[in-house]
Write a protein that holds these residues in place. Structure first.
Motif, mmCIF file in Angstrom:
data_model
loop_
_atom_site.group_PDB
_atom_site.id
_atom_site.type_symbol
_atom_site.label_atom_id
_atom_site.label_comp_id
_atom_site.label_asym_id
_atom_site.label_seq_id
_atom_site.Cartn_x
_atom_site.Cartn_y
_atom_site.Cartn_z
ATOM 1 N N LEU A 294 0.931 -1.254 0.171
ATOM 2 C CA LEU A 294 0.256 0.004 0.105
ATOM 3 C C LEU A 294 0.892 1.234 -0.194
ATOM 4 N N PRO A 295 0.685 2.055 -0.978
ATOM 5 C CA PRO A 295 1.596 3.365 -1.212
ATOM 6 C C PRO A 295 1.326 4.154 0.234
ATOM 7 N N ILE A 296 2.175 4.625 0.622
ATOM 8 C CA ILE A 296 2.158 5.861 1.769
ATOM 9 C C ILE A 296 2.784 7.002 1.307
ATOM 10 N N SER A 297 3.792 7.268 0.659
ATOM 11 C CA SER A 297 4.282 8.615 0.080
ATOM 12 C C SER A 297 5.094 7.979 -0.998
ATOM 13 N N PRO A 298 5.746 9.081 -1.778
ATOM 14 C CA PRO A 298 6.624 8.592 -2.829
ATOM 15 C C PRO A 298 7.563 7.497 -2.604
ATOM 16 N N THR A 299 8.182 7.589 -1.442
ATOM 17 C CA THR A 299 9.402 6.696 -1.053
ATOM 18 C C THR A 299 8.888 5.877 0.289
ATOM 19 N N GLU A 300 7.542 5.752 0.633
ATOM 20 C CA GLU A 300 7.074 4.740 1.606
ATOM 21 C C GLU A 300 5.952 3.820 1.277
#
Length: 395
Positions: A294-300
Motif C-alpha cells: 500500500l503506497p504511503i508516500s513517494p518513498t514509503e
C-alpha cells in the motif's frame, strides 16, 4: 528460468525499457498514480471466514481512506467508507471487531447506522429540521468476492473485475479450496522506505532469484518461471526431491505431507500470482498468503500480509507451515535489502532508465500499463513542476 510473454503483442518503442527513476520518488507523479492507478484498483481486505457472524467487520486503510467491510443482518457482506455522515468522524477503530447491538454508532455524537448502512438513529432529531435520513446513510464502496476473498475499490473506471483479472489462471487456483481457508496468525504490517512500484517490480522479477535468494535456489534449482498476462503475473517453482543442506529447508522438504485435495503436480509446487497493480497471492501446498503493498508516500510503502490455510491438524502439516514461515522470513529479509538498494540507487542523477530483457515479461507488462495511464512516464527526466495540472496533460 522459464518465461512466457504477455498475450498482447506490444510494439511500443519504450517496451524494452524500465520506468524512469524519477517516477519512483516524484511527489507529483505519485499523486497522479494514486488517482489513475490506485483508486480504481481492487484491494483485498480479508476472507469471508474473517467476518463469519452478523455484525463482524474488518477495516482497510489506504490512500487516506478507511473502508469497513461488515456482515449484515441478511448475512450479506457490504463495504462502506468508515465515516459518519454527521461530522465525518471515524465510526470504528482497529483492524476488526463486531458491531455493538448490531449497529455502527459514532463515538462523537452517537449517530447510528444499521449493518446495511442506513442511518437509523439521530439524537435530538427534532433539532435537524428537514433532515432526510434516507439520504444520509453510509457511503457504499464497490465490493467483490472472489473465491472467498473480499476485495474493494474506491472508484469504478470500467476496469475488469477480480475474477476477470485472474481468469487465465483460475483453473490452477481451483484445487486449493480457497473458499474453505481460515486465517492463522494476524495481519502483519511491514513499513518499507521504498516506492510501492519497487516492491511490485521485485515480486514479479525472476532474474534475481538465483543471484539473491540462495534458499529458493536450493529448493527449486533452475525451475523458477515467470509469465505475464494482461492483468496478472504468474511465478512458480517446483520443490526439488534433492534435499537442501539448510536445516529449515531440508525439514520442510521432509515433513511436507501429502495434501489429498491437490493433484500430484501441485503437491510440491510453489506458485505466486500478482494481480494488477499491487495485490499478490503466494500459494503453497500447505498454506496461502496474500500480500499487498500500500503506497504511503513517494518513498514509503506499507506491506500488508496474512496467512490462511485449510484446517489440518496433522503434526507434519503444522511443522511444514512453521518451516514455510522460517524459509520465507529469510526471503523477505533478502528482498528488503534488495529493494532498499534499488531505491537508494535511483536517487543518482546518473540513472534514468534501464534495459529490460525479453524474458522480463512481467516488468515489461507493468511498465506498459503505467505508461498507458500516465504518458509522462515515457520521459526520462521529470517534466517541470505542475505538469499534471496543465490542460495539455494527457490522461
Amino acid at each position: 528460468m522459464a518465461t512466457k510473454a504477455a498475450a498482447t503483442i506490444d510494439a511500443d518503442p519504450d517496451a524494452g525499457w524500465s520506468l524512469p527513476a524519477w517516477t519512483y520518488s516524484d511527489p507529483e507523479f505519485f499523486a497522479v498514480e494514486m488517482r489513475r492507478v490506485m483508486r480504481p484498483s481492487w484491494q483485498v481486505v480479508c476472507h469471508l471466514s474473517d467476518v463469519p457472524n452478523i455484525g463482524d467487520y474488518h477495516t482497510l486503510e489506504y490512500l487516506g481512506e478507511s473502508i469497513v467491510v461488515v456482515r449484515g443482518q441478511d448475512e450479506a457482506v457490504r463495504a462502506f467508507t468508515n465515516v459518519c455522515r454527521h461530522r465525518g468522524a471515524r465510526l470504528v477503530d482497529g483492524p476488526s471487531g463486531c458491531a455493538v447491538a448490531k449497529k455502527l454508532t459514532c463515538p462523537y455524537h452517537a449517530w447510528s447506522f444499521d449493518l446495511e448502512g442506513k442511518l437509523v438513529g439521530v439524537p435530538l432529531k427534532q433539532t435537524y429540521p428537514g433532515l432526510d435520513q434516507s439520504k444520509h446513510g453510509l457511503v457504499p464502496v464497490d465490493l467483490e468476492i472472489w473465491r472467498g476473498f473480499i476485495f474493494v475499490r474506491l472508484e469504478n473506471d470500467g476496469g475488469p473485475s477480480v475474477a476477470e483479472m485472474i481468469a487465465p489462471y483460475d483453473h490452477e487456483v481451483q484445487p486449493y479450496r480457497f473458499e474453505d481457508l481460515k486465517a492463522f496468525g494476524r495481519v502483519t504490517l511491514r513499513p518499507r522506505r521504498v516506492n510501492w512500484k519497487n516492491v511490485g517490480d521485485n515480486y514479479s522479477d525472476g532474474l534475481h532469484i538465483p543471484v539473491a535468494h540462495p534458499g529458493l535456489t536450493r529448493l527449486m534449482g533452475s525451475g523458477y518461471g515467470v509469465e505475464a498476462q494482461e492483468n496478472v503475473d504468474k511465478m512458480w517453482g517446483p520443490i526439488r526431491e534433492r534435499l537442501s543442506n539448510n536445516p529449515s529447508e531440508k525439514a520442510y522438504q521432509k515433513y511436507l505431507p501429502h495434501v489429498p485435495y491437490l493433484p500430484e503436480n501441485r503437491q510440491k509446487l510453489w506458485t505466486y500470482f500478482k494481480l494488477w497493480p499491487n495485490v499478490a497471492f503466494d500459494i503453497y501446498p500447505d498454506q496461502v498468503d496474500f500480500m499487498q503493498w500500500l503506497p504511503i508516500s513517494p518513498t514509503e510503502t506499507l506491506i500488508r500480509e496474512i496467512s490462511y490455510a485449510v484446517p489440518d491438524d496433522r503434526r507434519e502439516m503444522k511443522a511444514a507451515r512453521y518451516l514455510n514461515w522460517r524459509i520465507n522470513r529469510q526471503v523477505n529479509a533478502e528482498d528488503t535489502w534488495l529493494i532498499n538498494r534499488v531505491q537508494d540507487g535511483m536517487a543518482s542523477e546518473s540513472f534514468t532508465v534501464g534495459p529490460l530483457a525479453e524474458t522480463e515479461v512481467a516488468l515489461r507488462n507493468f511498465c506498459r500499463k503505467i505508461r498507458n495511464l500516465i504518458p509522462e512516464a515515457r520521459q526520462h527526466r521529470s517534466p517541470p513542476p505542475g505538469w499534471s495540472r496543465r490542460p495539455h496533460a494527457a490522461h
